[in-house]
Scaffold this active site. Structure first.
Site, PDB file in Angstrom:
ATOM      1  N   SER A 111       0.882  -1.151   0.020  1.00 33.39           N
ATOM      2  CA  SER A 111      -0.087   0.103  -0.100  1.00 33.39           C
ATOM      3  C   SER A 111       0.888   1.214  -0.086  1.00 33.39           C
ATOM      4  O   SER A 111       0.148   2.333  -0.189  1.00 33.39           O
ATOM      5  CB  SER A 111      -0.665  -0.117   1.151  1.00 33.39           C
ATOM      6  OG  SER A 111      -0.208  -0.062   2.517  1.00 33.39           O
ATOM      7  N   LYS A 116      -7.991   3.825   6.925  1.00 35.59           N
ATOM      8  CA  LYS A 116      -6.733   4.729   6.558  1.00 35.59           C
ATOM      9  C   LYS A 116      -7.383   6.180   6.363  1.00 35.59           C
ATOM     10  O   LYS A 116      -6.745   7.094   7.032  1.00 35.59           O
ATOM     11  CB  LYS A 116      -6.263   4.203   5.216  1.00 35.59           C
ATOM     12  CG  LYS A 116      -5.703   2.854   5.368  1.00 35.59           C
ATOM     13  CD  LYS A 116      -4.842   2.469   4.037  1.00 35.59           C
ATOM     14  CE  LYS A 116      -3.911   1.122   4.100  1.00 35.59           C
ATOM     15  NZ  LYS A 116      -3.731   0.665   2.934  1.00 35.59           N
TER      16      LYS A 116
END
Length: 835
Positions: free
Chosen positions: A703, A746
């Site tokens: 990521s 996130k």
């Protein structure tokens, strides 16, 4: 082990019937002051009587061997008070015993000794002088009190008559007993001989031994003979009631009548009453024909047994288990999907996707004709509400809820049960749960299914395959029941923290519903709606006595807990309630408003610190977004350049995936360097160092690709990244941006940290729609598809003031190369260079 042995051949060579003179001589013989003592476990030795015993205990063997070597071969014999004790102490023996003479001794192949002993005079133990290597006691002789000749003759006659009647009614008594009874003339020998062969308890025989009067002993033996004779006569009377001309078809019926007659005489209802009760209960059961056949077979077997037989309890237990199970008994279900939605919403805040999937399954269950329930598996970290979701499902369907924990289960019998041949056999926990539920369609939760183990006792995971397979569990067979039971109407709900340890075949049979955890905003809502009212009530506080501010909740979540669920949060709130209760009880306050400033007094110093945004002062620093098991966080990625040979260095305890992302970003930047005004020569003269702060924390996952590339590009172009901007996504060598997971956690972490702009892959747009608008109000989201778009959005247009001259080492290297290639010799002989 020392025990009586009925061996007529062994006795026949040594048995001798005493007359009166021999009898009185035996009772008048002296007893040694001290004598070795042999404990007898389940019999009592009488004077004049010869019995064989098997000696197996080490102390007893040493005593017998030592006594056998002496000239008189004399030992003391005393009975134990408790036959269960293997190694008796002096307190475990009676005080009265008999001196005995060893007549014969045989050593057996198994190491034991069989010894033939004859009882002599009685004695009383004064004290034990030693216990090792065998017992030795100081003794006092006991004298017999003989009756008159007339009384002796009367007792002899009465005893012989009663004993003869018993022999006549008992065909099992050997003919040797009749011969001995006919020839015996000694009263004491007759009394002791009869007492030895009567079926009496050791305590009763010991009482007889301790009596001094021979007349009293004779009366006591006559009493015992009378009881035995009454039993035999009653048995004969019962036999005469049912003795008819029976043919083979009627034999079983009349045997039952005989047993019934026995119990009527005893005043006991007997097994017939129990069987009638069981048959009456069976009339209410709606079970399959095969189960009915098994029930009838077992009940018929039970009727032929008496309660004192070992098999009686086993068969009765099995039949009662059959009757206790809810065969065909299904609780009426409530398939009100709207009502179920209200219950789930009231019990659980958030988890919208999870609740929608549950409602979908309930809707399908309502439409299905066979009512076979799906197998759900809630998968996620601890404390997110997996077990309570199962309870809510049961409440919404108005079904019974049964929960069993499978953590640490290693025995297959826990699931399938034990075979009935084992002592203490029981059905498995599935059948036990159904008995407890009393319905055939409960919501059955199998908690911690990922923690099932296996060892030499079997593999419980394999046993669960049949339980959780909708195509097989309608014929589930427990080892204890040995009949098929239909589990298809049971709604099984499993929970697991991880899927990696679950048997693959078992995992294939379940519908996985993932529960990732709660965001900070959701935790605050859960605390205000559920946790605070419940915990406040548990601690006896009123709403007016304690108020927990939202800012305080946020501080608790950020600084005192690090979890996906709310379990630790509930513990911290409990700690605050205890502190408030103390203040109120001590009169320090009537009500308390818990602010962030007072948290440290109640909970101590914060344990955790979350990353917050810090202003980026120079090039080479990017902000990424990370997902952890306890929520999202921002991640600073620092890049520095140093003179070198083009090496790529990475620090920060990175996993293999992160290292690959960094290598991939470096290769892509070298390939596309011309697009951003980066000379290819720079990569040969500058080493790149990428660092991820908090080096003690392991980091891995696909990521951070676009964040790493942005940090590298910023360092090589000497252009800073846009302030208050974070990004997440993976890249390819072609420059495509790939979607990643954990977007909700996130993005919410970025919002909490003060980030204003987030860069995501276009494919992650659907994940943003799952976040409530009020949670991300004021946050700008940029969607990209390629790395060129990322760098266009994240890099500032101009270089930073005082930027490094990255070309300086390149130029210096070029100058050195020119001097090397064009040397010129001057008059002094020294080498010079032509420029």
């Amino acid at each position: 082990m020392d025990e009586n042995m009925n061996d007529s051949e062994f006795l026949s060579s040594e048995m001798k019937i005493m007359n009166d003179s021999e009898e009185r001589e035996m009772f008048n013989e002296d007893i040694p002051e001290t004598l070795g003592i042999l404990p007898l476990k389940n019999t009592v030795l009488y004077p004049g009587v010869v019995i064989p015993i098997t000696v197996g205990r080490q102390k007893s063997i040493q005593l017998v061997q030592a006594a056998n070597k002496t000239s008189d071969k004399i030992i003391g014999v005393i009975a134990q008070r408790n036959v269960e004790i293997e190694e008796p102490e002096p307190k475990d023996l009676y005080r009265f015993g008999v001196m005995a003479k060893i007549l014969r001794l045989l050593r057996m192949p198994d190491g034991t000794i069989t010894v033939l002993i004859q009882g002599r005079s009685r004695f009383e133990v004064q004290e034990f002088e030693q216990t090792e290597p065998y017992f030795v006691a100081r003794l006092a002789k006991l004298l017999e009190e003989f009756p008159s000749k007339r009384d002796t003759h009367t007792l002899l006659h009465s005893l012989k008559r009663e004993a003869q009647e018993i022999i006549d009614l008992s065909p099992s008594i050997p003919p040797e007993a009749q011969a001995i009874l006919k020839n015996v003339k000694s009263l004491s020998f007759l009394i002791y001989f009869i007492a030895t062969n009567l079926n009496l308890e050791v305590n009763d025989k010991q009482v007889l031994l301790e009596m001094n009067s021979l007349a009293d002993k004779g009366q006591k033996v006559l009493e015992y003979l009378g009881q035995e004779l009454a039993i035999l006569e009653l048995s004969e009377e019962i036999n005469s009631k049912v003795r008819l001309d029976l043919d083979r078809q009627q034999k079983e019926y009349f045997l039952r009548q005989q047993i019934k007659a026995i119990h009527e005489e005893l005043g006991d209802s007997g097994p017939e009453g129990e069987v009638d009760r069981l048959r009456h209960r069976a009339l209410e059961k709606d079970w399959p024909m095969k189960v009915q056949e098994v029930f009838e077979k077992e009940v018929n077997k039970l009727s032929r047994l008496t309660p004192h037989m070992p098999d009686y309890a086993i068969v009765l237990n099995y039949v009662e288990w059959l009757l206790d199970l809810p065969w065909g008994n299904y609780k009426e279900e409530n398939f009100d999907i709207k009502g179920a939605k209200d219950i789930l919403d009231n019990d659980h805040y958030g988890l919208e996707k999870v609740k929608d999937r549950i409602l979908e399954y309930l809707a399908v269950l309502k439409l299905k004709a066979d009512k076979k329930a799906p197998i759900l598996c809630f998968y996620g970290p601890p404390g997110v509400g997996k077990t309570s979701l199962g309870k809510s499902i049961a409440r919404s369907l108005e079904r019974e809820f049964i929960r069993i924990s499978l953590g640490g289960v290693r025995d297959e019998a826990e699931i399938r049960g034990h075979r009935r041949t084992y002592i203490g056999a029981m059905p498995g926990r599935i059948i036990q749960g159904l008995k407890k539920a009393k319905t055939g369609n409960p919501v059955f939760m199998l908690d911690e299914i990922d923690k099932v183990g296996s060892d030499h006792r079997g593999d419980p995971s394999s046993a669960l395959l049949e339980v959780l397979d909708p195509e097989q569990n309608d014929t589930f067979q427990d080892h204890f029941l040995e009949v098929e039971y239909d589990l298809s109407r049971v709604m099984f709900v499993c929970t697991a923290n991880t899927l990696g340890t679950i048997h693959p075949a078992l995992l294939d049979r379940m519908e996985i519903i993932e529960i990732n955890g709660y965001s900070q905003e959701e935790k605050i809502e859960i605390a205000e709606r559920h946790l605070i009212p419940r915990i406040r009530k548990e601690h006896g506080l009123k709403a007016s006595q304690m108020r927990l501010q939202k800012r305080s909740l946020k501080r608790i979540i950020e600084g005192y807990t690090r979890e996906s669920g709310v379990r630790n949060l509930a513990q911290k709130i409990s700690g605050i309630c205890r502190s408030v209760a103390k203040q109120i009880v001590m009169g320090e306050a009537e009500s308390v408003s818990v602010s962030p400033d007072t948290l440290e007094e109640m909970l101590g110093l914060p344990r955790f610190e979350n990353e917050v945004y810090q202003k980026i002062d120079g090039p080479g620093v990017a902000i990424g977004l990370a997902w952890t098991s306890v929520g999202g966080d921002i991640l600073f990625i620092e890049t520095s350049l140093s003179h070198g040979s083009g090496r790529l260095v990475m620090t920060g305890q990175l996993g293999d995936v992160m290292k690959e992302s960094a290598t991939l970003a470096y290769s892509y930047l070298k390939t596309k360097a011309h697009l951003y005004g980066i000379k290819n020569e720079l990569f040969k003269h500058w080493d790149v160092h990428i660092h991820f702060p908090a080096g003690a924390v392991p980091k891995d996952g696909p990521s951070a690709g676009i964040a790493i590339l942005s940090a590298m590009t910023s360092a090589f172009t000497q252009r800073k990244l846009v302030q208050k901007l974070a990004m997440t996504g993976e890249i390819t060598l072609r420059g495509k941006v790939l979607p990643v997971g954990g977007i909700k956690s996130k993005v919410l972490a970025a919002k909490r940290a003060g980030i204003k702009t987030v860069v995501l892959c276009k494919s992650n747009k659907k994940d943003i729609h799952e976040i409530k608008d009020e949670y991300i109000e004021g946050l700008k989201v940029i969607y990209v598809d390629r790395m060129e778009e990322v760098l266009e959005h994240v890099l500032e247009k101009s270089k930073v003031p005082g930027a490094l001259d990255l070309m300086a080492p390149v130029k210096e290297a070029e100058e050195r190369e020119k001097k090397r290639l064009n040397p010129r010799i001057d008059n002094t002989g020294a080498g010079t260079y032509v420029h």
